[in-house]
Design a protein around this motif. Structure first.
Motif, PDB file in Angstrom:
ATOM      1  N   ALA A 189       7.626  -5.421   3.734  1.00  0.00           N
ATOM      2  CA  ALA A 189       8.702  -6.188   3.126  1.00  0.00           C
ATOM      3  C   ALA A 189       9.922  -5.328   2.836  1.00  0.00           C
ATOM      4  N   GLY A 190      11.017  -5.986   2.515  1.00  0.00           N
ATOM      5  CA  GLY A 190      12.220  -5.301   2.063  1.00  0.00           C
ATOM      6  C   GLY A 190      12.904  -4.503   3.154  1.00  0.00           C
ATOM      7  N   LEU A 191      13.702  -3.546   2.714  1.00  0.00           N
ATOM      8  CA  LEU A 191      14.442  -2.712   3.659  1.00  0.00           C
ATOM      9  C   LEU A 191      13.533  -1.782   4.446  1.00  0.00           C
ATOM     10  N   ALA A 192      12.309  -1.599   3.981  1.00  0.00           N
ATOM     11  CA  ALA A 192      11.367  -0.764   4.725  1.00  0.00           C
ATOM     12  C   ALA A 192      11.166  -1.308   6.132  1.00  0.00           C
ATOM     13  N   GLY A 193      11.226  -2.623   6.274  1.00  0.00           N
ATOM     14  CA  GLY A 193      11.095  -3.215   7.588  1.00  0.00           C
ATOM     15  C   GLY A 193      12.213  -2.785   8.518  1.00  0.00           C
ATOM     16  N   GLN A 194      13.428  -2.681   7.978  1.00  0.00           N
ATOM     17  CA  GLN A 194      14.554  -2.237   8.794  1.00  0.00           C
ATOM     18  C   GLN A 194      14.403  -0.769   9.186  1.00  0.00           C
ATOM     19  N   VAL A 195      13.890   0.036   8.267  1.00  0.00           N
ATOM     20  CA  VAL A 195      13.661   1.448   8.579  1.00  0.00           C
ATOM     21  C   VAL A 195      12.556   1.570   9.623  1.00  0.00           C
ATOM     22  N   MET A 196      11.478   0.837   9.438  1.00  0.00           N
ATOM     23  CA  MET A 196      10.370   0.885  10.384  1.00  0.00           C
ATOM     24  C   MET A 196      10.802   0.443  11.781  1.00  0.00           C
ATOM     25  N   SER A 197      11.689  -0.528  11.852  1.00  0.00           N
ATOM     26  CA  SER A 197      12.134  -0.989  13.168  1.00  0.00           C
ATOM     27  C   SER A 197      12.883   0.105  13.915  1.00  0.00           C
ATOM     28  N   LYS A 198      13.523   1.025  13.178  1.00  0.00           N
ATOM     29  CA  LYS A 198      14.238   2.127  13.812  1.00  0.00           C
ATOM     30  C   LYS A 198      13.297   3.131  14.479  1.00  0.00           C
ATOM     31  N   VAL A 199      12.034   3.137  14.045  1.00  0.00           N
ATOM     32  CA  VAL A 199      11.065   4.067  14.646  1.00  0.00           C
ATOM     33  C   VAL A 199      10.069   3.326  15.535  1.00  0.00           C
ATOM     34  N   GLY A 200      10.395   2.076  15.879  1.00  0.00           N
ATOM     35  CA  GLY A 200       9.607   1.358  16.871  1.00  0.00           C
ATOM     36  C   GLY A 200       8.637   0.319  16.371  1.00  0.00           C
ATOM     37  N   TRP A 249       8.145   3.870   1.167  1.00  0.00           N
ATOM     38  CA  TRP A 249       9.093   2.751   0.985  1.00  0.00           C
ATOM     39  C   TRP A 249       8.985   2.113  -0.398  1.00  0.00           C
ATOM     40  N   GLU A 250       7.929   2.455  -1.152  1.00  0.00           N
ATOM     41  CA  GLU A 250       7.762   1.844  -2.473  1.00  0.00           C
ATOM     42  C   GLU A 250       7.252   2.886  -3.460  1.00  0.00           C
ATOM     43  N   GLY A 251       8.154   3.757  -3.883  1.00  0.00           N
ATOM     44  CA  GLY A 251       7.792   4.797  -4.831  1.00  0.00           C
ATOM     45  C   GLY A 251       7.577   4.281  -6.239  1.00  0.00           C
ATOM     46  N   GLY A 252       8.173   3.163  -6.563  1.00  0.00           N
ATOM     47  CA  GLY A 252       8.010   2.571  -7.890  1.00  0.00           C
ATOM     48  C   GLY A 252       8.504   1.145  -7.904  1.00  0.00           C
ATOM     49  N   PRO A 253       7.871   0.259  -7.117  1.00  0.00           N
ATOM     50  CA  PRO A 253       8.385  -1.103  -6.938  1.00  0.00           C
ATOM     51  C   PRO A 253       8.261  -1.958  -8.195  1.00  0.00           C
ATOM     52  N   ALA A 254       9.371  -2.565  -8.553  1.00  0.00           N
ATOM     53  CA  ALA A 254       9.431  -3.384  -9.763  1.00  0.00           C
ATOM     54  C   ALA A 254       9.336  -4.862  -9.433  1.00  0.00           C
ATOM     55  N   GLU A 317       9.634  12.783   7.533  1.00  0.00           N
ATOM     56  CA  GLU A 317      11.012  13.258   7.722  1.00  0.00           C
ATOM     57  C   GLU A 317      11.786  12.367   8.685  1.00  0.00           C
ATOM     58  N   THR A 318      11.141  11.889   9.736  1.00  0.00           N
ATOM     59  CA  THR A 318      11.815  11.002  10.680  1.00  0.00           C
ATOM     60  C   THR A 318      12.195   9.690  10.006  1.00  0.00           C
ATOM     61  N   CYS A 319      11.296   9.171   9.208  1.00  0.00           N
ATOM     62  CA  CYS A 319      11.580   7.910   8.502  1.00  0.00           C
ATOM     63  C   CYS A 319      12.642   8.107   7.426  1.00  0.00           C
ATOM     64  N   PHE A 320      12.664   9.282   6.804  1.00  0.00           N
ATOM     65  CA  PHE A 320      13.696   9.566   5.807  1.00  0.00           C
ATOM     66  C   PHE A 320      15.082   9.524   6.463  1.00  0.00           C
TER      67      PHE A 320
END
Length: 375
Positions: A189-200, A249-254, A317-320
């Motif tokens: 969920a969230g912006l993590a999906g957009q980041v994940m899409s960048k790595v395939g 992607w969720e270090g402290g999700p509220a 590091e790649t995902c960062f």
């Protein structure tokens, strides 16, 4: 006679406490009853959750809010809670509040990034704040910025839960390098999906109650959810063995309690204060409960066959780097995202400066004692 004038006269004429109470007792009932009825009106609200009842810690936060409000108002302000899907679908909870279908919801703001990416900053973004930092940021300007963003949408929000850093999720196959992520269909969920899409990765947004079925049927290849306690209850270990950590992607999700802004503003001030206190209690309880139960659940999952693995440094590091690219693009497109994100980033720099001096050094030492068997 006005009660305040009576008590002032009683004091100046030397009437004692007991005598004063005896004299005023007949007057107190007819004078106080209308005031109490006016100050404590009967109000009945409905709260829809984005979570199923089976997730007792998360769903339970909504119940805790309702219980505290009920008890603090002697039953005059009641909130009926509904699980995801009972009134509206889980991922439409905040929309139902905004349009007045229900008065409030317990949900994650990042479910609504389709409307504006700034919604993500109310829950968590990749490589963002941990739980303790999130609460500190909310208390020091962060939640005010969230509500400034929400107000034009007819919403008001109060922090009402945090899971702490989550697990990186369940995968059908081992993930060794960044290339192993390419082509995977993953519930995220969230912006993590957009980041994940960048790595395939092909991200899928699926409500909590539907995740197991999707993983079992092969509709998805992997899923992140919360952590060991919830993951064990949902049985993910039966359909995917590799269990990765951490959820960068969720270090402290509220989670937040979302209110219809007009309805919240229309409450008596002391009802508003009670709601704020109830949400603060739920916010603390959720994190404490996860901290207490995740370790026990993790042991069970490993015993049931879960293969515990850390994400490699290369993947992290790649995902960062991918996340930083996403944020740069979103800051150009959304003024609201940029305003809140910049505020959060500035806060994070100071927060980690302090954390590495105190919390990190202390925890690192204690973890080594545990590994050495001296605890």
């Amino acid at each position: 006679m006005d009660r305040r004038q009576f008590f002032r006269k009683a004091t100046t004429t030397g009437i004692g406490v007991a005598a004063s109470a005896a004299v005023t007792a007949p007057l107190a009932i007819p004078l106080a009853t209308p005031a109490l009825a006016q100050d404590n009106p009967k109000i009945n609200w409905r709260m829809t959750s984005s979570f199923p009842k089976s997730l007792d810690i998360i769903f339970g936060a909504g119940n805790e809010i309702a219980q505290i409000v009920n008890e603090a108002t002697d039953g005059n302000f009641t909130i009926q809670t509904f699980a995801a899907g009972e009134l509206v679908p889980g991922l439409q909870a905040a929309d139902a509040v905004a349009d007045g279908t229900v008065e409030m919801a317990h949900t994650c703001s990042y479910y609504y990034i389709g409307q504006d990416p700034a919604f993500a900053l109310g829950t968590a973004i990749p490589f963002g704040l941990n739980a303790r930092m999130t609460n500190a940021w909310f208390q020091n300007g962060g939640n005010a910025l969230i509500n400034e963003f929400l107000a034009p949408r007819g919403l008001y929000a109060l922090p009402a839960g945090n899971s702490g850093t989550q697990m990186g999720g369940w995968f059908r196959k081992e993930i060794v390098t960044i290339d192993d992520l390419k082509g995977l269909k993953m519930r995220i969920a969230g912006l993590a999906g957009q980041v994940m899409s960048k790595v395939g990765v092909t991200p899928q947004q699926i409500a909590g109650g539907d995740v197991y079925a999707a993983l079992e049927k092969g509709t998805i290849d992997a899923t992140e959810f919360v952590g060991p306690y919830d993951d064990e209850k949902l049985g993910f270990v039966k359909v995917a063995k590799y269990y990765y950590y951490p959820a960068w992607w969720e270090g402290g999700p509220a989670m937040h309690a979302f209110f219809n802004l007009e309805k919240f503003n229309g409450l008596p001030k002391h009802y508003q204060a009670i709601l704020k206190a109830a949400c603060a209690s739920a916010n603390t309880s959720m994190l404490a409960n996860y901290d207490a139960r995740n370790a026990v659940a993790l042991r069970k999952l490993v015993a049931e066959g879960a293969i515990l693995k850390p994400f490699s440094k290369d993947i992290m590091e790649t995902c960062f780097k991918a996340a930083m690219d996403v944020y740069a693009g979103l800051s150009e497109k959304s003024p609201s995202f940029k305003k809140i994100y910049d505020h959060q980033q500035a806060f994070k720099k100071d927060a980690y400066l302090w954390t590495q001096v105190a919390e990190y050094s202390y925890d690192t030492f204690m973890i080594m004692q545990q590994r050495n068997g001296t605890l």
